[in-house]
Motif scaffolding. Structure first.
Motif, PDB file in Angstrom:
ATOM      1  N   CYS A 112       4.947  29.862 -25.701  1.00 33.33           N
ATOM      2  CA  CYS A 112       4.550  31.378 -25.842  1.00 33.33           C
ATOM      3  C   CYS A 112       3.198  31.403 -26.272  1.00 33.33           C
ATOM      4  O   CYS A 112       2.557  30.526 -26.906  1.00 33.33           O
ATOM      5  CB  CYS A 112       5.171  31.923 -27.242  1.00 33.33           C
ATOM      6  SG  CYS A 112       4.847  33.590 -27.650  1.00 33.33           S
ATOM      7  N   GLY A 113       2.063  32.481 -25.697  1.00 39.72           N
ATOM      8  CA  GLY A 113       0.812  32.589 -26.330  1.00 39.72           C
ATOM      9  C   GLY A 113       0.098  31.963 -25.487  1.00 39.72           C
ATOM     10  O   GLY A 113      -1.297  31.898 -25.513  1.00 39.72           O
ATOM     11  N   CYS A 128       1.058  35.301 -23.221  1.00 37.37           N
ATOM     12  CA  CYS A 128       1.870  36.446 -24.002  1.00 37.37           C
ATOM     13  C   CYS A 128       2.052  36.315 -25.561  1.00 37.37           C
ATOM     14  O   CYS A 128       1.574  35.493 -25.886  1.00 37.37           O
ATOM     15  CB  CYS A 128       3.364  36.093 -23.329  1.00 37.37           C
ATOM     16  SG  CYS A 128       3.983  34.454 -23.757  1.00 37.37           S
ATOM     17  N   HIS A 129       2.196  37.437 -25.978  1.00 42.95           N
ATOM     18  CA  HIS A 129       2.323  37.656 -27.358  1.00 42.95           C
ATOM     19  C   HIS A 129       1.297  37.140 -28.010  1.00 42.95           C
ATOM     20  O   HIS A 129       1.211  36.303 -29.182  1.00 42.95           O
ATOM     21  CB  HIS A 129       3.540  37.130 -27.658  1.00 42.95           C
ATOM     22  CG  HIS A 129       4.965  37.386 -27.139  1.00 42.95           C
ATOM     23  ND1 HIS A 129       5.554  36.843 -26.032  1.00 42.95           N
ATOM     24  CD2 HIS A 129       5.544  38.784 -27.203  1.00 42.95           C
ATOM     25  CE1 HIS A 129       6.551  37.395 -25.704  1.00 42.95           C
ATOM     26  NE2 HIS A 129       6.449  38.726 -26.263  1.00 42.95           N
ATOM     27  N   HIS A 150       9.524  30.418 -27.050  1.00 46.41           N
ATOM     28  CA  HIS A 150      10.409  31.640 -27.408  1.00 46.41           C
ATOM     29  C   HIS A 150      11.831  30.966 -27.485  1.00 46.41           C
ATOM     30  O   HIS A 150      12.047  30.009 -27.032  1.00 46.41           O
ATOM     31  CB  HIS A 150      10.487  32.225 -25.767  1.00 46.41           C
ATOM     32  CG  HIS A 150       9.089  32.883 -25.314  1.00 46.41           C
ATOM     33  ND1 HIS A 150       8.509  32.766 -24.020  1.00 46.41           N
ATOM     34  CD2 HIS A 150       8.303  33.690 -26.061  1.00 46.41           C
ATOM     35  CE1 HIS A 150       7.655  33.369 -23.750  1.00 46.41           C
ATOM     36  NE2 HIS A 150       7.163  33.792 -25.243  1.00 46.41           N
ATOM     37  N   PRO A 240       7.320  38.004 -20.277  1.00 52.04           N
ATOM     38  CA  PRO A 240       6.728  37.907 -21.492  1.00 52.04           C
ATOM     39  C   PRO A 240       5.571  38.538 -21.585  1.00 52.04           C
ATOM     40  O   PRO A 240       5.323  39.199 -22.833  1.00 52.04           O
ATOM     41  CB  PRO A 240       6.692  36.371 -21.851  1.00 52.04           C
ATOM     42  CG  PRO A 240       6.542  35.796 -20.424  1.00 52.04           C
ATOM     43  CD  PRO A 240       7.290  36.550 -19.516  1.00 52.04           C
TER      44      PRO A 240
HETATM   45 ZN    ZN Z   1       5.414  34.690 -25.731  1.00 49.02          ZN
END
Ligand code: ZN
Ligand code: 9MR
Length: 540
Positions: A112-113, A128-129, A150, A240
């Motif tokens: 993530c990220g 994402c995020h 995730h 995402p």
């Molecule tokens: Zn994410």
């Protein structure tokens, strides 16, 4: 001649090491079976199926076909004399390593990220995020908790599950050190400018760092650790980067803090030999978490969370103390373990694989693996684990399809449960190298990869009949399957009302809506990594 592959034969669809126990299953009564070499196009082995066990529910016999004595590497199909064929499979001393690689690598694809672009699997998406999370209950207060993996088919990130997952994965360092060190994961990281620059650090440890770094961000200044970061509701089946609703940082809890302390202390021990300052940072974080726990004995659990809410923190406190003792040698922690050991499940028969809700087995594993003659309690834990392992082997030998799973085990993530027991057996093997333990372990892997009544592999991308519609938002939205994801598998409660309930090993459906049987989660994969690594290490 090769026959079309059918689901009439339950067999490990990835394959077997040459020396492994090799047993396939069928419910069809036939006179003979043969093994066909698919490259040479000829039968190389013949045998007669024997009745293994009555399937308790249906009363129908299950036949087993044992071809363990055949050891020549190649690609094969098993055929019944009624003209039905199995999925193809390999005999090779590379099977387990290749499973280890694919499954361990999947964590990198759950990141993530960051933006992903993996040339191997073609998994790709935008970063994402990235927005800071809103601290729940603190109007206007925000925090950076980007990164990590995730959790599952959803995009939430949960401390307890992260802790259990990293702690399990790090067991590979103790149970499969050679595989861990020698397996390249071909990480798609070039040019990323990450902190993981240390050249002698094994890829597996570089991957696990990502989650540990995220966990550290979840710790509050006073040492307490937040439960999770996620949106208020699960998003739809979107990518995402399209999931832009506010993410909340859920309150701190003592069980999360204890699992965090345990996992990071274990990690400190493992990273010590590669990166001392990093290990020190992990240990400091773990000790700060412990200090918070010490400040009060009360259970503190946020009411606002649904997923992974934990009802007790006692066993996890004991586990944290055990890990901290072996990381520091400080007798304070040892006394805590001695005084509170009664909180653990200490009956060999009742011992079950650890998960976020109950971490007893993890503590026993840690104590048993580090048994020392001047600490009687560790010797007791060693005995307990060996007793337990022998009982597990008995269970396996009395079940059709050679699975450890009993009727009650067909619950959430039965696949993870089967592999979790295998981790116990792998630890037992470390304490006392009985060949029966290895055979029992490889049969659980067989079960997960297709030696079951549905002839279903429960790992994406591995085996001919493997899941193609997992409950996984990225896969559903992109049409790209992430390889190496273990789905939960048969769950007789079928809590999603999509899978059929009360069918034991058959309560499974490869349907994107079936979150109770066909979803993956980071903690499901972890024992699979450990077991594949262990079997690769012992393949001769
Ligand atoms: Zn994410
Ligand atoms: O694996 C979890 C299972 O043991 C729980 O009983 C179930 C119900 O809460 O949830 C499972 O975990 C899910 C989590 O709640 C949210 N992310 C997806 C997880 C996998 O299904």
């Amino acid at each position: 001649n090769p026959l079309p592959a059918t689901r009439e034969i339950g067999i490990n669809q990835a394959g077997y090491a040459p020396s492994a126990v090799k047993i396939a299953y069928t419910a069809t009564a036939v006179g003979e079976f043969s093994l066909v070499d698919l490259q040479a196009n000829q039968a190389v082995f013949r045998g007669v199926p024997t009745i293994s066990q009555k399937d308790r529910k249906s009363g129908k016999p299950v036949y087993q076909m044992d071809f363990s004595s055949f050891q020549r590497p190649g690609v094969y199909q098993l055929q019944l004399s009624n003209g039905r064929g199995s999925a193809p499979f390999a005999i090779s001393d590379q099977v387990y390593q290749s499973i280890y690689q694919t499954v361990m690598r999947s964590y990198e694809l759950q990141r993530c990220g960051i933006a992903l672009a993996d040339p191997v699997s073609h998994v790709h998406h935008e970063a994402c995020h990235l927005a800071p999370a809103q601290v729940m209950g603190e109007q206007g207060e925000e925090r950076d908790v980007t990164g990590g993996w995730h959790d599952a088919g959803d995009y939430g990130k949960y401390t307890a599950n992260a802790g259990m997952t990293t702690a399990h994965l790090l067991l590979a360092y103790e149970l499969a050190p050679m595989t861990l060190k020698n397996t390249s994961l071909f990480l798609p990281r070039a040019g990323e400018g990450e902190s993981v620059a240390l050249s002698d650090e094994p890829d597996t440890l570089a991957v696990i760092r990502v989650e540990l770094d995220w966990m550290r961000k979840m710790q509050r200044e006073d040492g307490a650790v937040h439960h999770s970061v996620k949106t208020a509701e699960f998003p739809g089946m979107i990518l995402p980067e399209e999931d832009r609703k506010t993410q909340y940082l859920y309150p701190v809890s003592t069980p999360d803090t204890a699992i965090f302390a345990a996992a990071l202390a274990r990690a400190a021990r493992v990273y010590q030999s590669y990166d001392e300052p990093y290990a020190q940072m992990l240990l400091d974080a773990s000790m700060r978490a412990w200090a918070f726990l010490e400040s009060s004995n009360e259970l503190l659990v946020p009411e606002t969370v649904q997923a992974y809410r934990i009802k007790s923190d006692k066993q996890s406190r004991v586990w944290a103390a055990a890990e901290l003792y072996f990381a520091t040698g400080d007798v304070r922690y040892r006394s805590y373990v001695e005084q509170n050991l009664g909180e653990l499940e200490l009956r060999p028969k009742k011992l079950a694989p650890s998960y976020w809700q109950n971490t007893s087995a993890m503590t026993i594993i840690t104590l048993a693996l580090h048994h020392q003659t001047d600490w009687e309690l560790t010797l007791q834990m060693r005995q307990l684990l060996l007793h337990h392992a022998d009982q597990v082997v008995n269970r396996i030998n009395q079940t059709p399809y050679g699975t450890v799973l009993q009727a009650r085990d067909y619950d959430w993530a039965s696949t993870k449960t089967a592999l979790g027991y295998s981790v116990h057996l792998a630890v037992a093997y470390q304490l006392e190298p009985k060949p029966a333990y290895v055979a029992a372990i490889s049969r659980q892997l067989d079960w997960v990869l297709g030696a079951n009544p549905l002839a279903q592999s429960f790992v994406t991308g591995i085996g001919m009949f493997s899941p193609v519609h997992p409950h996984h938002r990225y896969a559903a939205a992109s049409g790209i399957l992430v390889p190496g994801l273990l789905v939960g598998g048969p769950n007789a409660n079928a809590n999603d009302n999509v899978a059929v309930a009360k069918q034991g090993a058959k309560s499974y459906i490869d349907d994107v809506r079936s979150f109770a049987t066909n979803e993956y989660a980071i903690d499901y994969n972890a024992p699979l990594v450990v077991i594949a690594g262990f079997l690769h290490e012992r393949r001769n």
